[in-house]
Design an enzyme around this catalytic site. Structure first.
Site, PDB file in Angstrom:
ATOM      1  N   ASN A 142       0.852  -1.191   0.000  1.00 40.90           N
ATOM      2  CA  ASN A 142       0.000   0.000   0.000  1.00 40.90           C
ATOM      3  C   ASN A 142       0.890   1.244   0.000  1.00 40.90           C
ATOM      4  O   ASN A 142       1.706   1.428   0.908  1.00 40.90           O
ATOM      5  CB  ASN A 142      -0.902  -0.023   1.239  1.00 40.90           C
ATOM      6  CG  ASN A 142      -1.909   1.109   1.235  1.00 40.90           C
ATOM      7  OD1 ASN A 142      -1.575   2.258   0.972  1.00 40.90           O
ATOM      8  ND2 ASN A 142      -3.151   0.793   1.542  1.00 40.90           N
ATOM      9  N   ASP A 155      -0.178   4.474  -0.093  1.00 41.82           N
ATOM     10  CA  ASP A 155      -0.884   5.689   0.318  1.00 41.82           C
ATOM     11  C   ASP A 155       0.012   6.674   1.058  1.00 41.82           C
ATOM     12  O   ASP A 155      -0.112   7.895   0.896  1.00 41.82           O
ATOM     13  CB  ASP A 155      -2.056   5.343   1.246  1.00 41.82           C
ATOM     14  CG  ASP A 155      -3.213   4.673   0.536  1.00 41.82           C
ATOM     15  OD1 ASP A 155      -3.250   4.694  -0.709  1.00 41.82           O
ATOM     16  OD2 ASP A 155      -4.081   4.120   1.226  1.00 41.82           O
ATOM     17  N   HIS A 156       0.907   6.149   1.913  1.00 39.84           N
ATOM     18  CA  HIS A 156       1.681   7.050   2.776  1.00 39.84           C
ATOM     19  C   HIS A 156       2.735   7.854   2.014  1.00 39.84           C
ATOM     20  O   HIS A 156       3.255   8.844   2.545  1.00 39.84           O
ATOM     21  CB  HIS A 156       2.299   6.274   3.939  1.00 39.84           C
ATOM     22  CG  HIS A 156       1.308   6.008   5.030  1.00 39.84           C
ATOM     23  ND1 HIS A 156       0.395   4.979   4.968  1.00 39.84           N
ATOM     24  CD2 HIS A 156       1.055   6.664   6.191  1.00 39.84           C
ATOM     25  CE1 HIS A 156      -0.360   5.003   6.048  1.00 39.84           C
ATOM     26  NE2 HIS A 156       0.014   6.016   6.804  1.00 39.84           N
ATOM     27  N   ARG A 208       2.980  19.011   2.223  1.00 45.67           N
ATOM     28  CA  ARG A 208       3.395  20.300   1.674  1.00 45.67           C
ATOM     29  C   ARG A 208       2.540  20.746   0.489  1.00 45.67           C
ATOM     30  O   ARG A 208       2.802  21.793  -0.085  1.00 45.67           O
ATOM     31  CB  ARG A 208       4.869  20.219   1.226  1.00 45.67           C
ATOM     32  CG  ARG A 208       5.860  20.180   2.386  1.00 45.67           C
ATOM     33  CD  ARG A 208       5.940  21.523   3.089  1.00 45.67           C
ATOM     34  NE  ARG A 208       6.926  21.533   4.143  1.00 45.67           N
ATOM     35  CZ  ARG A 208       8.200  21.877   3.975  1.00 45.67           C
ATOM     36  NH1 ARG A 208       8.650  22.212   2.779  1.00 45.67           N
ATOM     37  NH2 ARG A 208       9.022  21.865   5.007  1.00 45.67           N
ATOM     38  N   HIS A 213      -5.835   3.616  -1.622  1.00 45.48           N
ATOM     39  CA  HIS A 213      -7.160   3.903  -1.077  1.00 45.48           C
ATOM     40  C   HIS A 213      -7.600   5.283  -1.557  1.00 45.48           C
ATOM     41  O   HIS A 213      -6.992   6.293  -1.202  1.00 45.48           O
ATOM     42  CB  HIS A 213      -7.102   3.857   0.462  1.00 45.48           C
ATOM     43  CG  HIS A 213      -8.428   4.018   1.129  1.00 45.48           C
ATOM     44  ND1 HIS A 213      -8.600   3.828   2.489  1.00 45.48           N
ATOM     45  CD2 HIS A 213      -9.659   4.344   0.651  1.00 45.48           C
ATOM     46  CE1 HIS A 213      -9.866   4.033   2.810  1.00 45.48           C
ATOM     47  NE2 HIS A 213     -10.529   4.366   1.717  1.00 45.48           N
ATOM     48  N   ARG A 235      -9.897   7.783  -0.820  1.00 47.21           N
ATOM     49  CA  ARG A 235     -10.838   8.203   0.216  1.00 47.21           C
ATOM     50  C   ARG A 235     -11.779   9.301  -0.299  1.00 47.21           C
ATOM     51  O   ARG A 235     -11.431  10.052  -1.206  1.00 47.21           O
ATOM     52  CB  ARG A 235     -10.080   8.723   1.442  1.00 47.21           C
ATOM     53  CG  ARG A 235      -9.574   7.615   2.355  1.00 47.21           C
ATOM     54  CD  ARG A 235      -8.945   8.190   3.613  1.00 47.21           C
ATOM     55  NE  ARG A 235      -8.700   7.153   4.608  1.00 47.21           N
ATOM     56  CZ  ARG A 235      -9.542   6.834   5.591  1.00 47.21           C
ATOM     57  NH1 ARG A 235     -10.686   7.495   5.694  1.00 47.21           N
ATOM     58  NH2 ARG A 235      -9.262   5.882   6.443  1.00 47.21           N
ATOM     59  N   ARG A 263      -7.709  12.682   1.039  1.00 44.50           N
ATOM     60  CA  ARG A 263      -6.665  13.182   1.944  1.00 44.50           C
ATOM     61  C   ARG A 263      -5.261  12.788   1.493  1.00 44.50           C
ATOM     62  O   ARG A 263      -4.295  13.385   1.930  1.00 44.50           O
ATOM     63  CB  ARG A 263      -6.900  12.703   3.370  1.00 44.50           C
ATOM     64  CG  ARG A 263      -6.736  11.213   3.567  1.00 44.50           C
ATOM     65  CD  ARG A 263      -6.875  10.815   5.027  1.00 44.50           C
ATOM     66  NE  ARG A 263      -8.221  11.047   5.522  1.00 44.50           N
ATOM     67  CZ  ARG A 263      -8.649  10.574   6.695  1.00 44.50           C
ATOM     68  NH1 ARG A 263      -7.824   9.894   7.469  1.00 44.50           N
ATOM     69  NH2 ARG A 263      -9.878  10.790   7.102  1.00 44.50           N
ATOM     70  N   GLU A 316      -8.820   0.374  -2.793  1.00 43.65           N
ATOM     71  CA  GLU A 316      -9.719   0.410  -1.646  1.00 43.65           C
ATOM     72  C   GLU A 316     -10.631   1.620  -1.762  1.00 43.65           C
ATOM     73  O   GLU A 316     -10.192   2.708  -2.163  1.00 43.65           O
ATOM     74  CB  GLU A 316      -8.914   0.489  -0.347  1.00 43.65           C
ATOM     75  CG  GLU A 316      -8.017  -0.709  -0.113  1.00 43.65           C
ATOM     76  CD  GLU A 316      -7.170  -0.584   1.130  1.00 43.65           C
ATOM     77  OE1 GLU A 316      -6.669  -1.614   1.606  1.00 43.65           O
ATOM     78  OE2 GLU A 316      -6.996   0.558   1.627  1.00 43.65           O
ATOM     79  N   THR A 340      -7.042   6.304  10.386  1.00 43.22           N
ATOM     80  CA  THR A 340      -6.942   5.179   9.469  1.00 43.22           C
ATOM     81  C   THR A 340      -8.162   4.306   9.676  1.00 43.22           C
ATOM     82  O   THR A 340      -8.901   4.490  10.648  1.00 43.22           O
ATOM     83  CB  THR A 340      -5.641   4.385   9.699  1.00 43.22           C
ATOM     84  OG1 THR A 340      -5.523   3.354   8.710  1.00 43.22           O
ATOM     85  CG2 THR A 340      -5.608   3.766  11.090  1.00 43.22           C
ATOM     86  N   THR A 341      -8.409   3.359   8.794  1.00 42.62           N
ATOM     87  CA  THR A 341      -9.591   2.509   8.890  1.00 42.62           C
ATOM     88  C   THR A 341      -9.595   1.754  10.218  1.00 42.62           C
ATOM     89  O   THR A 341      -8.640   1.078  10.563  1.00 42.62           O
ATOM     90  CB  THR A 341      -9.623   1.507   7.718  1.00 42.62           C
ATOM     91  OG1 THR A 341      -9.497   2.235   6.499  1.00 42.62           O
ATOM     92  CG2 THR A 341     -10.925   0.732   7.709  1.00 42.62           C
ATOM     93  N   GLU A 362     -10.916  -9.562   2.899  1.00 44.91           N
ATOM     94  CA  GLU A 362      -9.665  -9.172   3.547  1.00 44.91           C
ATOM     95  C   GLU A 362      -9.953  -9.044   5.030  1.00 44.91           C
ATOM     96  O   GLU A 362     -10.776  -8.220   5.442  1.00 44.91           O
ATOM     97  CB  GLU A 362      -9.109  -7.871   2.986  1.00 44.91           C
ATOM     98  CG  GLU A 362      -7.800  -7.476   3.661  1.00 44.91           C
ATOM     99  CD  GLU A 362      -7.065  -6.336   2.966  1.00 44.91           C
ATOM    100  OE1 GLU A 362      -6.149  -5.764   3.600  1.00 44.91           O
ATOM    101  OE2 GLU A 362      -7.386  -6.027   1.800  1.00 44.91           O
ATOM    102  N   HIS A 386      -3.835  -4.717   7.988  1.00 50.17           N
ATOM    103  CA  HIS A 386      -4.035  -3.613   8.924  1.00 50.17           C
ATOM    104  C   HIS A 386      -3.154  -3.808  10.147  1.00 50.17           C
ATOM    105  O   HIS A 386      -3.328  -4.743  10.917  1.00 50.17           O
ATOM    106  CB  HIS A 386      -5.489  -3.428   9.372  1.00 50.17           C
ATOM    107  CG  HIS A 386      -5.726  -2.032   9.915  1.00 50.17           C
ATOM    108  ND1 HIS A 386      -5.924  -0.938   9.097  1.00 50.17           N
ATOM    109  CD2 HIS A 386      -5.745  -1.552  11.171  1.00 50.17           C
ATOM    110  CE1 HIS A 386      -6.072   0.145   9.830  1.00 50.17           C
ATOM    111  NE2 HIS A 386      -5.959  -0.202  11.100  1.00 50.17           N
ATOM    112  N   GLY A 387      -2.189  -2.906  10.275  1.00 51.91           N
ATOM    113  CA  GLY A 387      -1.297  -2.918  11.427  1.00 51.91           C
ATOM    114  C   GLY A 387      -0.187  -3.953  11.343  1.00 51.91           C
ATOM    115  O   GLY A 387       0.570  -4.108  12.298  1.00 51.91           O
ATOM    116  N   GLY A 400       1.176  -1.449   4.297  1.00 47.86           N
ATOM    117  CA  GLY A 400       1.598  -0.144   3.803  1.00 47.86           C
ATOM    118  C   GLY A 400       2.458   0.650   4.758  1.00 47.86           C
ATOM    119  O   GLY A 400       3.642   0.857   4.526  1.00 47.86           O
ATOM    120  N   GLN A 401       1.866   1.085   5.868  1.00 48.79           N
ATOM    121  CA  GLN A 401       2.524   2.063   6.726  1.00 48.79           C
ATOM    122  C   GLN A 401       3.891   1.606   7.196  1.00 48.79           C
ATOM    123  O   GLN A 401       4.866   2.362   7.161  1.00 48.79           O
ATOM    124  CB  GLN A 401       1.623   2.391   7.925  1.00 48.79           C
ATOM    125  CG  GLN A 401       2.020   3.660   8.677  1.00 48.79           C
ATOM    126  CD  GLN A 401       3.046   3.400   9.761  1.00 48.79           C
ATOM    127  OE1 GLN A 401       3.189   2.267  10.243  1.00 48.79           O
ATOM    128  NE2 GLN A 401       3.753   4.446  10.167  1.00 48.79           N
TER     129      GLN A 401
END
Length: 265
Positions: free
Chosen positions: A11, A13-14, A22, A47, A49, A53, A74, A104-105, A155, A218-219, A240-241
């Site tokens: 993922n 996204d980050h 910025r 994702h 959203r 964001r 997503e 986050t979700t 998932e 997730h996590g 992802g993160q």
């Protein structure tokens, strides 16, 4: 017997989160595609959203046009978002719950409470030949309803397991009183950790038995992922993160390849 080659969806996204800090065009999430593909990723996950964001519509379009890997998009079940997804045509759409105020979700879809809305979204996506996954809490009811709704994938939300794992393995105090208290809390945390893990195992087995393909996410990070890898009815992880966070220090290529190595069975 474990299935070979657990798939890794990265993922990204980050990367867009950093760009949006910025409000400029750097870093560009598109630049991650080749690095992920060359270092073991099997899928790109993003994702879109409702509040945009991080990932924007134009990001999705460019990523879909450029990615050599399948793209898992997503999204919420909002009809306007579903229409956009049908226009963009990703390889898969993963329907997730979404609240504007959350960081986050926070959990899986309310499959029973939003059954008709989810069914409408699945029907629309299916009409456009888009594979559908539902992001659900690891419960038998959610799995059974996902099958009834006609999703191809589920998932499983691993957030509870990840949170308990983090508490169980955090730094520990050393005073005598704290150690006495800790003996109880360790036992309780061990019980909770085992319990949160077993519900994932049970849900994955149930889903596979019903003919669903099973992903999890997730996590998940470099410390807690191995136990999830050991669940042989799960065939894909979306992470992802933790990968993007590690890449700050190691570079994205190493961060992806290190996670892929942990996914080997």
């Amino acid at each position: 017997m474990h299935e070979e080659n657990l798939k890794l969806g990265v993922n990204i996204d980050h990367i867009a989160v950093l760009r949006e800090a910025r409000k400029i065009n750097d870093p560009d999430p598109l630049m991650a595609l080749g690095v992920c593909a060359q270092n073991g990723a099997d899928q790109i996950t993003i994702h879109l959203r409702e509040d945009r964001r991080h990932i924007h519509d134009e990001d999705v379009r460019r990523i879909l046009e450029s990615s050599s890997l399948p793209v898992n998009l997503e999204c919420s079940i909002n009809p306007e978002i579903i229409d956009i997804v049908c226009t963009l045509r990703p390889h898969r759409a993963t329907l997730v719950p979404e609240k504007r105020e959350e960081v986050t979700t926070e959990g899986g879809l309310d499959v029973r409470g939003q059954y008709e809305a989810i069914l409408n979204a699945i029907n629309k996506l299916s009409e456009n030949e888009i594979e559908v996954s539902l992001f659900i809490d690891p419960t038998n009811e959610a799995v059974e309803l996902s099958c009834k709704l006609g999703a191809q994938w589920v998932e499983l939300h691993t957030g509870t397991y990840a949170n308990v794992y983090a508490m169980r393995h955090s730094a520990l105090p050393h005073s005598h009183h704290a150690i006495e208290t800790l003996r109880l809390s360790r036992k309780e945390l061990d019980s909770r950790l085992n319990g949160s893990y077993e519900v994932i195992v049970d849900a994955a087995n149930k889903a596979r038995m019903l003919g669903l393909k099973v992903a999890a996410g997730h996590g998940l990070n470099y410390q807690n992922v191995k136990s999830i890898v050991d669940i042989d009815t799960i065939e894909e992880l979306n992470i992802g993160q933790s990968i993007i966070a590690r890449s700050v220090f190691t570079g994205l290529a190493t961060a992806v390849s290190d996670m892929k190595a942990l996914c080997q069975r």
